[in-house]
Enzyme design. Sequence first.
Site, mmCIF file in Angstrom:
data_model
loop_
_atom_site.group_PDB
_atom_site.id
_atom_site.type_symbol
_atom_site.label_atom_id
_atom_site.label_comp_id
_atom_site.label_asym_id
_atom_site.label_seq_id
_atom_site.Cartn_x
_atom_site.Cartn_y
_atom_site.Cartn_z
ATOM 1 N N LYS A 1 0.653 -1.402 0.169
ATOM 2 C CA LYS A 1 -0.016 0.170 0.046
ATOM 3 C C LYS A 1 0.860 1.297 0.071
ATOM 4 C CE LYS A 1 -3.700 0.121 2.488
ATOM 5 N NZ LYS A 1 -4.863 0.035 3.531
ATOM 6 N N LYS B 1 1.910 17.310 -7.180
ATOM 7 C CA LYS B 1 1.136 17.910 -8.288
ATOM 8 C C LYS B 1 0.338 19.194 -8.031
ATOM 9 C CE LYS B 1 -2.231 16.668 -11.956
ATOM 10 N NZ LYS B 1 -3.316 16.706 -11.006
ATOM 11 N N TYR C 1 7.755 -5.922 -1.806
ATOM 12 C CA TYR C 1 8.405 -4.846 -1.757
ATOM 13 C C TYR C 1 8.885 -4.408 -2.987
ATOM 14 C CZ TYR C 1 12.247 -1.766 -0.350
ATOM 15 O OH TYR C 1 13.245 -0.403 0.362
ATOM 16 N N TYR D 1 3.759 10.298 -14.030
ATOM 17 C CA TYR D 1 3.453 11.614 -13.598
ATOM 18 C C TYR D 1 4.335 12.688 -14.379
ATOM 19 C CZ TYR D 1 -0.444 11.420 -9.983
ATOM 20 O OH TYR D 1 -1.588 11.380 -9.328
ATOM 21 N N ARG E 1 18.295 -6.341 9.472
ATOM 22 C CA ARG E 1 19.410 -6.287 8.230
ATOM 23 C C ARG E 1 20.907 -6.617 8.777
ATOM 24 N NH1 ARG E 1 16.956 -1.133 5.140
ATOM 25 N NH2 ARG E 1 16.523 -0.531 7.164
HETATM 26 N N1 UDP Z 1 21.903 -11.706 6.166
HETATM 27 C C1 UDP Z 1 22.682 -12.706 6.891
HETATM 28 N N2 UDP Z 1 22.257 -12.645 8.270
HETATM 29 C C2 UDP Z 1 21.565 -11.724 8.896
HETATM 30 C C3 UDP Z 1 21.028 -11.019 8.232
HETATM 31 C C4 UDP Z 1 21.152 -10.882 6.714
HETATM 32 O O1 UDP Z 1 23.284 -13.453 6.297
HETATM 33 O O2 UDP Z 1 21.422 -11.850 10.215
HETATM 34 C C5 UDP Z 1 22.151 -11.947 4.556
HETATM 35 C C6 UDP Z 1 20.777 -11.819 3.998
HETATM 36 O O3 UDP Z 1 20.491 -13.189 3.731
HETATM 37 C C7 UDP Z 1 21.252 -10.988 2.664
HETATM 38 C C8 UDP Z 1 22.230 -10.073 3.058
HETATM 39 O O4 UDP Z 1 22.608 -10.336 4.537
HETATM 40 O O5 UDP Z 1 21.887 -12.190 1.841
HETATM 41 C C9 UDP Z 1 21.801 -8.781 3.176
HETATM 42 O O6 UDP Z 1 20.638 -8.782 4.024
HETATM 43 P P1 UDP Z 1 19.676 -7.542 4.220
HETATM 44 O O7 UDP Z 1 18.567 -7.901 4.939
HETATM 45 O O8 UDP Z 1 20.653 -6.491 5.162
HETATM 46 O O9 UDP Z 1 19.447 -6.848 2.983
HETATM 47 P P2 UDP Z 1 18.955 -7.432 1.486
HETATM 48 O O10 UDP Z 1 19.986 -6.723 0.864
HETATM 49 O O11 UDP Z 1 18.836 -8.719 1.521
HETATM 50 O O12 UDP Z 1 17.723 -6.414 1.389
#
Ligand code: UDP
Length: 312
Positions: A92, A106, A146, A160, A187
């Site tokens: 969304k 706009k 995403y 747009y 991440r």
């Molecule tokens: N990853 C990992 N261990 C973690 C978190 C992520 O090995 O605890 C790996 C994940 O599978 C990917 C890479 O690190 O291959 C980057 O993951 P992230 O979620 O930071 O970002 P992405 O680039 O995947 O959106």
Amino acid sequence: MARIVITGGAGFLGSHLCDLLLERGDEVVAIDNLSTGDISNIEHLFDHKEFTFSQRDVSDFILVPGDVDAVMHFASPASPIDYLDMPIQTLKVGSLGTHNSLGLAKEKGAKFFLASTSEVYGDPHVHPQTEDYWGNVNPIGPRGVYDEAKRFSEAITMAYHRYHGLDTRIVRIFNTYGPRMRANDGRVVSNFIVQALRGEPLTIYGDGTQTRSFCYVDDEIEGLIALLDSDENDPVNIGNPNEFTVKELADIVIETIGSSSTVEMHPLPTDDPTQRRPDITRAREILDWEPQIQLREGVARTVDYFKTAVAL
Ligand code: UDP
């Protein structure tokens, strides 16, 4: 001096943007529903007379009284665990939220700036990724919520631009890290730093040979502002082209902290891209921008942040 609306203004990138735009004399209106953003990222700005914050969901109609010079659309869950947890909200905010933000731009005759992502390239067959690569995305996989939302947001932004003549910018942001990432963001950089500081095993997904190219947040924000100030309507990659395997990142984090942590292998998430690295030729040429802070330095700065600002 401009009046700039930032959706997702309490998020990791949005809040750093608020800081830099205020520093250079702009007025900032931040909007965030705080689903993944955090009020603590912007609390220090509450006394600033050029800053206002409104807690709202931009997937609903957005009303901002007064003149607006630019709308920067940064609202979205951006970590795989967040968008897997909030798949519908992610779709969304990428679709309805982008439409509303474009409508606001706009209506106000403002410039529109879209935070897009390297995820539009999916699991890329072209390496490094140039902006003219169309990508390799699984539309029905768990990450599709995403990736496809962002691909739609690029498409509607260009519509747009072409149909309404809106002045638009599209940045494709590659993995960015630094202060204000949440400890539980999920991440890889924040996970590894928090795990290493706690002396827990670092969780490597898959065999750790997949690659990413990590950009320190200060470099990323400078690139975003350079693009905002440019005349470029086509997408521009902003990221650090130095590429590392996930295993190399784990070693750097352990070394930087001097941690006794070991590493532990976990299953690779579905559709996890095997490689990712931006070709930043266009950013260099058009914006005269390139990142200055390399991974070891950026990790050290981020470790300092997690040590001082986050309860571990
Ligand atoms: N990853 C990992 N261990 C973690 C978190 C992520 O090995 O605890 C790996 C994940 O599978 C990917 C890479 O690190 O291959 C980057 O993951 P992230 O979620 O930071 O970002 P992405 O680039 O995947 O959106």
